[in-house]
Design an enzyme around this catalytic site. Structure first.
Site, PDB file in Angstrom:
ATOM      1  N   GLY A 190     -15.267   2.541  12.189  1.00  0.00           N
ATOM      2  CA  GLY A 190     -14.362   1.672  12.925  1.00  0.00           C
ATOM      3  C   GLY A 190     -13.004   1.550  12.268  1.00  0.00           C
ATOM      4  O   GLY A 190     -12.138   2.400  12.415  1.00  0.00           O
ATOM      5  N   GLY A 191     -12.795   0.482  11.505  1.00  0.00           N
ATOM      6  CA  GLY A 191     -11.483   0.166  10.951  1.00  0.00           C
ATOM      7  C   GLY A 191     -10.845   1.286  10.154  1.00  0.00           C
ATOM      8  O   GLY A 191      -9.626   1.516  10.251  1.00  0.00           O
ATOM      9  N   ASN A 196     -14.212   5.563  15.767  1.00  0.00           N
ATOM     10  CA  ASN A 196     -14.139   4.630  16.887  1.00  0.00           C
ATOM     11  C   ASN A 196     -12.918   3.727  16.729  1.00  0.00           C
ATOM     12  O   ASN A 196     -12.937   2.782  15.945  1.00  0.00           O
ATOM     13  CB  ASN A 196     -15.412   3.790  16.964  1.00  0.00           C
ATOM     14  CG  ASN A 196     -15.372   2.773  18.096  1.00  0.00           C
ATOM     15  OD1 ASN A 196     -14.591   2.902  19.037  1.00  0.00           O
ATOM     16  ND2 ASN A 196     -16.222   1.767  18.012  1.00  0.00           N
ATOM     17  N   TRP A 197     -11.876   4.026  17.476  1.00  0.00           N
ATOM     18  CA  TRP A 197     -10.636   3.254  17.380  1.00  0.00           C
ATOM     19  C   TRP A 197     -10.742   1.857  17.978  1.00  0.00           C
ATOM     20  O   TRP A 197      -9.868   1.022  17.758  1.00  0.00           O
ATOM     21  CB  TRP A 197      -9.506   3.998  18.098  1.00  0.00           C
ATOM     22  CG  TRP A 197      -8.933   5.135  17.333  1.00  0.00           C
ATOM     23  CD1 TRP A 197      -9.310   5.585  16.093  1.00  0.00           C
ATOM     24  CD2 TRP A 197      -7.846   5.961  17.746  1.00  0.00           C
ATOM     25  NE1 TRP A 197      -8.536   6.653  15.725  1.00  0.00           N
ATOM     26  CE2 TRP A 197      -7.623   6.907  16.723  1.00  0.00           C
ATOM     27  CE3 TRP A 197      -7.045   6.015  18.888  1.00  0.00           C
ATOM     28  CZ2 TRP A 197      -6.632   7.879  16.802  1.00  0.00           C
ATOM     29  CZ3 TRP A 197      -6.062   6.989  18.977  1.00  0.00           C
ATOM     30  CH2 TRP A 197      -5.847   7.911  17.939  1.00  0.00           C
ATOM     31  N   LYS A 198     -11.751   1.619  18.796  1.00  0.00           N
ATOM     32  CA  LYS A 198     -11.864   0.356  19.533  1.00  0.00           C
ATOM     33  C   LYS A 198     -10.576   0.161  20.366  1.00  0.00           C
ATOM     34  O   LYS A 198      -9.992   1.133  20.828  1.00  0.00           O
ATOM     35  CB  LYS A 198     -12.179  -0.789  18.588  1.00  0.00           C
ATOM     36  CG  LYS A 198     -13.422  -0.499  17.733  1.00  0.00           C
ATOM     37  CD  LYS A 198     -13.936  -1.694  16.987  1.00  0.00           C
ATOM     38  CE  LYS A 198     -15.163  -1.283  16.179  1.00  0.00           C
ATOM     39  NZ  LYS A 198     -15.797  -2.454  15.531  1.00  0.00           N
ATOM     40  N   GLY A 238     -17.185  -4.564  10.753  1.00  0.00           N
ATOM     41  CA  GLY A 238     -15.920  -5.270  10.605  1.00  0.00           C
ATOM     42  C   GLY A 238     -15.979  -6.466   9.669  1.00  0.00           C
ATOM     43  O   GLY A 238     -15.042  -7.263   9.619  1.00  0.00           O
ATOM     44  N   GLU A 296     -20.488  -4.528  20.500  1.00  0.00           N
ATOM     45  CA  GLU A 296     -19.451  -5.362  21.103  1.00  0.00           C
ATOM     46  C   GLU A 296     -19.603  -5.397  22.618  1.00  0.00           C
ATOM     47  O   GLU A 296     -19.379  -6.446  23.242  1.00  0.00           O
ATOM     48  CB  GLU A 296     -18.073  -4.837  20.686  1.00  0.00           C
ATOM     49  CG  GLU A 296     -17.794  -5.080  19.209  1.00  0.00           C
ATOM     50  CD  GLU A 296     -16.720  -4.203  18.616  1.00  0.00           C
ATOM     51  OE1 GLU A 296     -16.487  -4.329  17.403  1.00  0.00           O
ATOM     52  OE2 GLU A 296     -16.135  -3.372  19.351  1.00  0.00           O
ATOM     53  N   GLU A 354     -25.992   0.852  13.793  1.00  0.00           N
ATOM     54  CA  GLU A 354     -24.933  -0.034  13.323  1.00  0.00           C
ATOM     55  C   GLU A 354     -25.480  -1.444  13.180  1.00  0.00           C
ATOM     56  O   GLU A 354     -25.587  -2.170  14.169  1.00  0.00           O
ATOM     57  CB  GLU A 354     -23.771  -0.051  14.322  1.00  0.00           C
ATOM     58  CG  GLU A 354     -22.985   1.238  14.403  1.00  0.00           C
ATOM     59  CD  GLU A 354     -21.638   1.013  15.063  1.00  0.00           C
ATOM     60  OE1 GLU A 354     -20.615   1.298  14.425  1.00  0.00           O
ATOM     61  OE2 GLU A 354     -21.602   0.515  16.197  1.00  0.00           O
ATOM     62  N   HIS A 377     -22.449   0.071  22.368  1.00  0.00           N
ATOM     63  CA  HIS A 377     -21.902  -0.522  21.148  1.00  0.00           C
ATOM     64  C   HIS A 377     -22.184  -2.025  21.163  1.00  0.00           C
ATOM     65  O   HIS A 377     -22.173  -2.666  22.211  1.00  0.00           O
ATOM     66  CB  HIS A 377     -20.402  -0.260  21.049  1.00  0.00           C
ATOM     67  CG  HIS A 377     -19.819  -0.578  19.714  1.00  0.00           C
ATOM     68  ND1 HIS A 377     -19.513  -1.870  19.331  1.00  0.00           N
ATOM     69  CD2 HIS A 377     -19.510   0.214  18.654  1.00  0.00           C
ATOM     70  CE1 HIS A 377     -19.041  -1.851  18.102  1.00  0.00           C
ATOM     71  NE2 HIS A 377     -19.022  -0.603  17.663  1.00  0.00           N
ATOM     72  N   SER A 416     -18.561  -0.756   8.443  1.00  0.00           N
ATOM     73  CA  SER A 416     -17.706  -0.840   7.243  1.00  0.00           C
ATOM     74  C   SER A 416     -17.783   0.417   6.381  1.00  0.00           C
ATOM     75  O   SER A 416     -17.822   0.349   5.150  1.00  0.00           O
ATOM     76  CB  SER A 416     -18.047  -2.097   6.427  1.00  0.00           C
ATOM     77  OG  SER A 416     -17.816  -3.272   7.182  1.00  0.00           O
TER      78      SER A 416
END
Length: 246
Positions: free
Chosen positions: A229-230, A10-12, A169, A97, A163, A95, A208
């Site tokens: 994610g990151g 997931n690049w966001k 994050g 967010e 999640e 998600h 993470s």
């Protein structure tokens, strides 16, 4: 038989189409598929054509969201049929967010998931608790209630991503046992909703995830991969995670 492991990236809101093309070409130059592992990139919709044209064979693309509507006067929305037309296979819905920043409810998430399925996309339905819920010891019933609402009217062609919000994050990661506790509970709910088909559905962990912890998390009986994610933004990290699953 256990389902194939899914490594969903997931690049966001990161990378331009030009950067996405370069990333895909770098991946293609070094990627060696891991047996039993599927790789998919959830990128901003504007990047999907560049990815689809440059990713190595066998790597899928997906969207980070999808409209709950098929078409019409919904300025700024992107429909499932549009995503399919540029090669998407998956769509992330719900998600944390989007639940927080856009106020998406379980009902909205379910409508998006159903719309995705209606056009041949597999929805990746995200659920998970905030820290205060876990500290009260209510993380299991909270997450199951969220999932039940997010799957209302949704068929069994679905991936579920657990999640815990407190681990997204933050550098904090649920332990492998934490991931398995929720994944097992989610599997039980999927069995209740979909019967025998639940054993073939994938339950992912996200929060993470990195090359040094992905193997222990995905080794759990009810964890079938990760929503990352990151660590998805650097090709070297993606290759490291893929290699860890071999």
């Amino acid at each position: 038989m256990s389902p194939r492991t899914l490594l969903a990236l997931n690049w966001k809101m990161n990378k331009t189409p030009t950067e996405a093309q370069a990333w895909a070409q770098d991946l293609a130059a070094a990627y060696a598929p891991a047996e039993g592992v599927d790789l998919a990139v959830m990128a901003p919709a504007i990047c999907l054509p560049a990815l689809a044209a440059n990713l190595p064979a066998g790597v899928s693309v997906g969207a980070q969201d999808v409209s709950a509507h098929a078409a019409g006067a919904y300025t700024g929305e992107i429909s499932a049929s549009m995503l399919v037309d540029v090669g998407a296979r998956y769509a992330v819905v719900g998600h944390s967010e989007r639940r927080d920043y856009q106020g998406e409810t379980d009902a909205v998430v379910a409508a998006k998931a159903a719309q995705a399925q209606a056009h041949g996309l597999t929805p990746i339905v995200c659920v998970g608790e905030k820290l205060e819920v876990r500290e009260r010891g209510e993380h299991v019933p909270f997450t199951l209630d969220q999932l039940r609402g997010s799957l209302r009217g949704v068929g069994p062609d679905v991936v579920v991503a657990y999640e815990p919000v407190w681990a997204i994050g933050t550098g904090k990661t649920a332990t492998a046992d934490d991931a398995e506790e929720l994944a097992g509970a989610i599997r039980g709910l999927l069995s209740e909703l979909y019967g025998d088909q639940a054993s073939n559905l994938r339950v992912l962990y996200g929060g993470s995830v990195k090359p040094d912890n992905i193997a222990s998390i995905c080794a759990q009986p009810n964890v079938d991969g990760a929503l990352v994610g990151g660590a998805s933004l650097k090709v070297a990290d993606v290759l490291g995670m893929n290699d860890a699953l071999k």
